[in-house]
Design an enzyme around this catalytic site. Structure first.
Site, PDB file in Angstrom:
ATOM      1  N   LYS A  33       0.726  -1.254   0.001  1.00 45.69           N
ATOM      2  CA  LYS A  33       0.067  -0.004   0.021  1.00 45.69           C
ATOM      3  C   LYS A  33       0.811   1.331  -0.056  1.00 45.69           C
ATOM      4  O   LYS A  33       0.711   2.022  -0.740  1.00 45.69           O
ATOM      5  CB  LYS A  33      -0.885  -0.051   1.177  1.00 45.69           C
ATOM      6  CG  LYS A  33      -2.054  -0.969   1.118  1.00 45.69           C
ATOM      7  CD  LYS A  33      -2.842  -1.112   2.382  1.00 45.69           C
ATOM      8  CE  LYS A  33      -3.900  -2.539   2.221  1.00 45.69           C
ATOM      9  NZ  LYS A  33      -4.497  -2.606   3.369  1.00 45.69           N
ATOM     10  N   GLN A  68      -5.158  -1.707   9.776  1.00 40.62           N
ATOM     11  CA  GLN A  68      -4.926  -3.164   8.824  1.00 40.62           C
ATOM     12  C   GLN A  68      -5.559  -4.286   9.676  1.00 40.62           C
ATOM     13  O   GLN A  68      -5.444  -4.313  10.931  1.00 40.62           O
ATOM     14  CB  GLN A  68      -3.339  -3.188   8.717  1.00 40.62           C
ATOM     15  CG  GLN A  68      -3.107  -4.414   7.680  1.00 40.62           C
ATOM     16  CD  GLN A  68      -3.505  -4.332   6.512  1.00 40.62           C
ATOM     17  OE1 GLN A  68      -3.743  -3.554   5.900  1.00 40.62           O
ATOM     18  NE2 GLN A  68      -3.930  -5.771   5.856  1.00 40.62           N
ATOM     19  N   ASP A  81     -11.235   3.141   4.065  1.00 45.99           N
ATOM     20  CA  ASP A  81     -11.652   1.647   4.003  1.00 45.99           C
ATOM     21  C   ASP A  81     -13.107   1.483   3.561  1.00 45.99           C
ATOM     22  O   ASP A  81     -13.610   0.449   3.245  1.00 45.99           O
ATOM     23  CB  ASP A  81     -11.501   0.699   5.192  1.00 45.99           C
ATOM     24  CG  ASP A  81     -10.247  -0.155   5.192  1.00 45.99           C
ATOM     25  OD1 ASP A  81      -9.946  -0.374   3.932  1.00 45.99           O
ATOM     26  OD2 ASP A  81      -9.574  -0.518   5.960  1.00 45.99           O
TER      27      ASP A  81
END
Ligand code: GUN
Length: 293
Positions: A54, A100, A123
């Site tokens: 990422k 995460q 997200d």
């Protein structure tokens, strides 16, 4: 091989190219670059590797990123406090905050994710963003689901009136993807069947799919006998297995057998994974744009 390959790596490169130009325009207008903060709890090798991908992708398009690493022993309250501090700017300016997953088992993941304010929730996991998506007015769409729809659109696959079968009802992939594919408009208007671990006759459902998406996390869940000839098969699974004494990444689909039946198939690795990352970058730029209006 009869199926055509749904090449996520190539599509992600194309998306990154256009994002790079959009980020440049943004930076020119607002004299700053978008910035993403990632919270990484513990030292699970797979998570660390995804986070690295990422960060590398963010750098390629001109998005700044920073990783806050905290020990696996961190408690729920510590993590909530950390996320709140990051949202308040204590770790530098933030357009997006990503925690995460998975979090260690002793942590209340919902409490930690809920601490990410909806306008920083790249997200798309916050109830406000999930609600907006369910009402057909999306803001931040969960990255993997958005990536699957983008893959379908890019391949020119018709969804309107077609039967999409999704195996896996997670909040991250299956549920939002069911909403996307059944929503009105391009890449939508499909009839969606959402299968899960309690579904009876899973193979029968799968065989009726024009578009079959496997998002469970079980190697070889989808066999050739479960696929209608010519169907598009999209593999969201990421499973690490030992084969021939080596650690390998495989999806949920028996690729070698299914590619002889399907019309289209996405590989693992190189399928949905790179698109998930590209969609995260797109959400981060969108967050920066929304906060700069
Ligand atoms: N771990 C696996 N997939 C995801 C994702 O889409 N977002 C986050 N935050 N963690 C993940």
């Amino acid at each position: 091989m009869t199926a055509r390959l749904l090449d996520g790596r190539a599509l992600a490169t194309k998306i990154e190219d256009s994002l790079r130009a959009e980020v440049q325009t943004f930076a020119g207008m607002f004299r700053r670059r978008p910035r993403l903060i990632v919270v990484l709890v513990g030292d699970v090798a797979a998570s660390a590797s995804y986070v690295k991908s990422k960060q590398q992708a963010a750098a390629r398009v001109g998005i700044d990123s920073d990783v806050i690493r905290v020990p696996a022993e961190s408690q729920t309250a510590d993590l909530v406090e950390l996320v709140q501090a990051a949202a308040a700017g204590d770790h530098g300016p933030a357009d997006g905050i990503l925690v995460q997953l998975p979090l260690p088992a002793h942590v209340d993941a919902v409490a930690v994710l809920d601490a990410v304010p909806p306008h920083l929730d790249v997200d798309g996991f916050h109830p406000e963003n999930a609600g907006l998506l369910s009402q057909g007015r999306p803001r931040f769409i969960p990255c993997t689901a958005a990536g699957v729809q983008r893959m379908i659109l890019d391949a020119g696959l018709e969804t309107a009136g077609r039967h999409a079968v999704i195996v896996g009802r997670s909040d991250i992939v299956g549920k939002p993807l069911a909403l996307l594919l059944s929503a009105k408009g391009p890449g939508g208007d499909a009839t969606v069947t959402l299968c899960h671990s309690r579904s009876a006759d899973l193979a029968d459902h799968c065989r009726r799919a024009d578009i079959l998406v496997a998002a469970v996390g079980r190697p070889n869940l989808v066999t050739a006998a479960m696929v209608k000839p010519g169907a598009a098969v999209i593999d969201v699974g990421i499973n690490r297995i030992e084969r021939d004494g080596r650690s390998r990444l495989v999806g949920d689909v028996d690729f070698d057998a299914v590619k002889e039946v399907a019309g289209w198939i996405s590989p693992v690795p190189g399928g949905v994974g790179p698109l998930t990352v590209a969609m995260l970058l797109a959400n981060t730029l969108l967050a920066a744009e929304l906060s700069s209006r």
